[in-house]
Design an enzyme around this catalytic site. Structure first.
Site, PDB file in Angstrom:
ATOM      1  N   SER A  76       0.916  -1.246  -0.059  1.00  0.00           N
ATOM      2  CA  SER A  76      -0.240  -0.067  -0.112  1.00  0.00           C
ATOM      3  C   SER A  76       0.851   1.198  -0.026  1.00  0.00           C
ATOM      4  CB  SER A  76      -0.815   0.200   1.321  1.00  0.00           C
ATOM      5  OG  SER A  76      -1.494  -1.086   1.503  1.00  0.00           O
TER       6      SER A  76
HETATM    7  N1  SAH Z   1       0.021  -5.494   4.131  1.00  0.00           N
HETATM    8  C1  SAH Z   1       0.940  -5.407   2.696  1.00  0.00           C
HETATM    9  C2  SAH Z   1       0.250  -5.474   1.830  1.00  0.00           C
HETATM   10  C3  SAH Z   1      -0.803  -6.301   1.559  1.00  0.00           C
HETATM   11  S1  SAH Z   1      -1.616  -6.548  -0.021  1.00  0.00           S
HETATM   12  C4  SAH Z   1       2.339  -5.069   2.895  1.00  0.00           C
HETATM   13  O1  SAH Z   1       2.454  -4.129   3.957  1.00  0.00           O
HETATM   14  O2  SAH Z   1       2.971  -5.188   1.785  1.00  0.00           O
HETATM   15  C5  SAH Z   1      -2.706  -7.798   0.126  1.00  0.00           C
HETATM   16  C6  SAH Z   1      -2.345  -9.004   0.780  1.00  0.00           C
HETATM   17  O3  SAH Z   1      -3.216  -9.991   1.031  1.00  0.00           O
HETATM   18  C7  SAH Z   1      -1.692  -9.987  -0.462  1.00  0.00           C
HETATM   19  O4  SAH Z   1      -0.515 -10.236  -0.167  1.00  0.00           O
HETATM   20  C8  SAH Z   1      -2.599 -11.173  -0.873  1.00  0.00           C
HETATM   21  O5  SAH Z   1      -1.974 -12.297  -1.039  1.00  0.00           O
HETATM   22  C9  SAH Z   1      -3.247 -11.215   0.617  1.00  0.00           C
HETATM   23  N2  SAH Z   1      -4.379 -12.174   0.962  1.00  0.00           N
HETATM   24  C10 SAH Z   1      -5.499 -12.074   0.217  1.00  0.00           C
HETATM   25  N3  SAH Z   1      -6.328 -12.802   0.655  1.00  0.00           N
HETATM   26  C11 SAH Z   1      -6.022 -13.330   1.901  1.00  0.00           C
HETATM   27  C12 SAH Z   1      -6.467 -14.201   2.756  1.00  0.00           C
HETATM   28  N4  SAH Z   1      -7.604 -14.753   2.723  1.00  0.00           N
HETATM   29  N5  SAH Z   1      -5.661 -14.455   3.869  1.00  0.00           N
HETATM   30  C13 SAH Z   1      -4.507 -13.929   3.934  1.00  0.00           C
HETATM   31  N6  SAH Z   1      -3.885 -13.017   3.153  1.00  0.00           N
HETATM   32  C14 SAH Z   1      -4.566 -12.564   1.984  1.00  0.00           C
END
Ligand code: SAH
Length: 226
Positions: A76
Site C-alpha cells: 500500500s
Molecule cells: N500489508 C501488505 C500489503 C497487502 S496486499 C504490505 O505491507 O505489503 C494484500 C495481501 O493480502 C496480498 O499479499 C494477498 O495475497 C493477501 N491476501 C489476500 N487474501 C488473503 C486471505 N484470505 N488471507 C490472508 N492473506 C490474504
C-alpha cells in the site's frame, strides 16, 4: 550499503513523512485526524521501506504510491499505511493481528508500535519472503503464518487490534469475535473493482461493536485459500 546510499534513503524517508503530513491535513475532514501520532511517524521513519519492494523499485520505495510486490499483489502507499496504523491507537503493549502480510512492510511498522504482531498471508511464497525479511532486519516480535486470514488466528486471540490489508464485501465475524474488548479493527469493506470504505470497527469494554467509515480506498481482494 555506502554512506551516500544511506543518506539518500534517510532524505527520501524524510520527504515521505512530509507528504504523509500534508495528506493527513488534506483528508482530515473525512478521517477526523489532521495529524498522526508522533510514534506512528517515528515508526514510518524507522522502517526501511526499500527492503520491502522489488530491487527495480528501490528508487521509488519512498514515493507515496502503491508498488507491485509480485504475485499480482501490491504494497500500500505510505499514507494509507500511516492512516490505518494511526487509527489503531497503539500504545506499545498490544497483541496485533494483520491479515494480508504481502511484503511485510505494514507488519514491520506495527511491530515498532506494539508488543507482538501475528500476520497471515494466503500466498506461501510471499509469507516466506516476508519471514526472511523480518529475520534479516532482526524483527523478533512478528510471527507469520500461511493461510486464510479471514478466519483469524484463534490460537492467539483475542487481539487488541486487527488490521486487514485486503478488501472483503463484509467484515468477517470471525475477526470481530477475535477482537478484544476493548479493541480496534481497521478493514477495507466493499467489492473489488469499486471504491471500498476504509472502516474502523471499535469494540468497547462491554463488547459492543460500532463501525465508522473513514475514507474511500482501493485494495486488492481478500481471497479464499483453495
Ligand atoms: N500489508 C501488505 C500489503 C497487502 S496486499 C504490505 O505491507 O505489503 C494484500 C495481501 O493480502 C496480498 O499479499 C494477498 O495475497 C493477501 N491476501 C489476500 N487474501 C488473503 C486471505 N484470505 N488471507 C490472508 N492473506 C490474504
Amino acid at each position: 550499503m555506502s554512506a551516500v546510499a544511506v543518506d539518500l534513503t534517510s532524505a527520501r524517508r524524510a520527504e515521505m513523512l512530509q507528504v504523509i503530513e500534508a495528506e493527513a491535513k488534506a483528508t482530515a475532514a473525512n478521517t477526523g485526524r489532521s495529524v498522526f501520532a508522533p510514534r506512528v511517524m517515528d515508526a514510518l521513519a524507522e522502517v526501511p521501506r526499500h527492503h520491502f519492494v522489488r530491487d527495480d523499485d528501490h528508487n521509488r520505495a519512498y514515493a507515496n504510491v502503491p508498488l507491485p510486490i509480485g504475485q499480482g499483489q501490491t504494497i500500500s502507499q505510505p499514507f494509507i499505511v500511516a492512516l490505518m496504523t494511526d487509527l489503531l491507537d497503539l500504545k506499545g503493549t498490544e497483541r496485533v493481528l494483520e491479515v494480508g502480510t504481502g511484503s511485510g512492510y505494514q507488519a514491520a511498522v506495527l511491530a515498532e508500535l506494539a508488543a507482538q504482531v501475528y500476520t497471515i498471508e494466503v500466498l506461501a511464497s510471499l509469507a516466506q519472503r516476508a519471514t526472511e525479511r523480518f529475520a534479516q532486519l532482526g524483527r523478533k516480535n512478528i510471527t507469520v503464518r500461511t493461510g486464510d486470514g479471514s478466519l483469524g488466528w484463534p490460537d492467539h486471540a483475542p487481539f487488541d487490534a486487527i488490521l486487514v490489508t485486503a478488501a472483503a464485501p463484509t467484515v468477517s465475524q470471525a475477526l470481530v469475535d477475535q477482537l478484544a474488548a476493548p479493541g480496534r479493527m481497521v478493514v477495507p469493506v466493499g467489492k473489488v473493482g469499486t471504491v471500498q470504505d476504509l472502516t474502523l470497527v471499535s469494540k468497547n469494554a462491554q463488547g459492543d461493536v460500532t463501525k465508522r467509515s473513514i475514507l474511500p480506498v482501493a485494495f486488492v481482494p481478500l481471497v479464499k485459500s483453495s
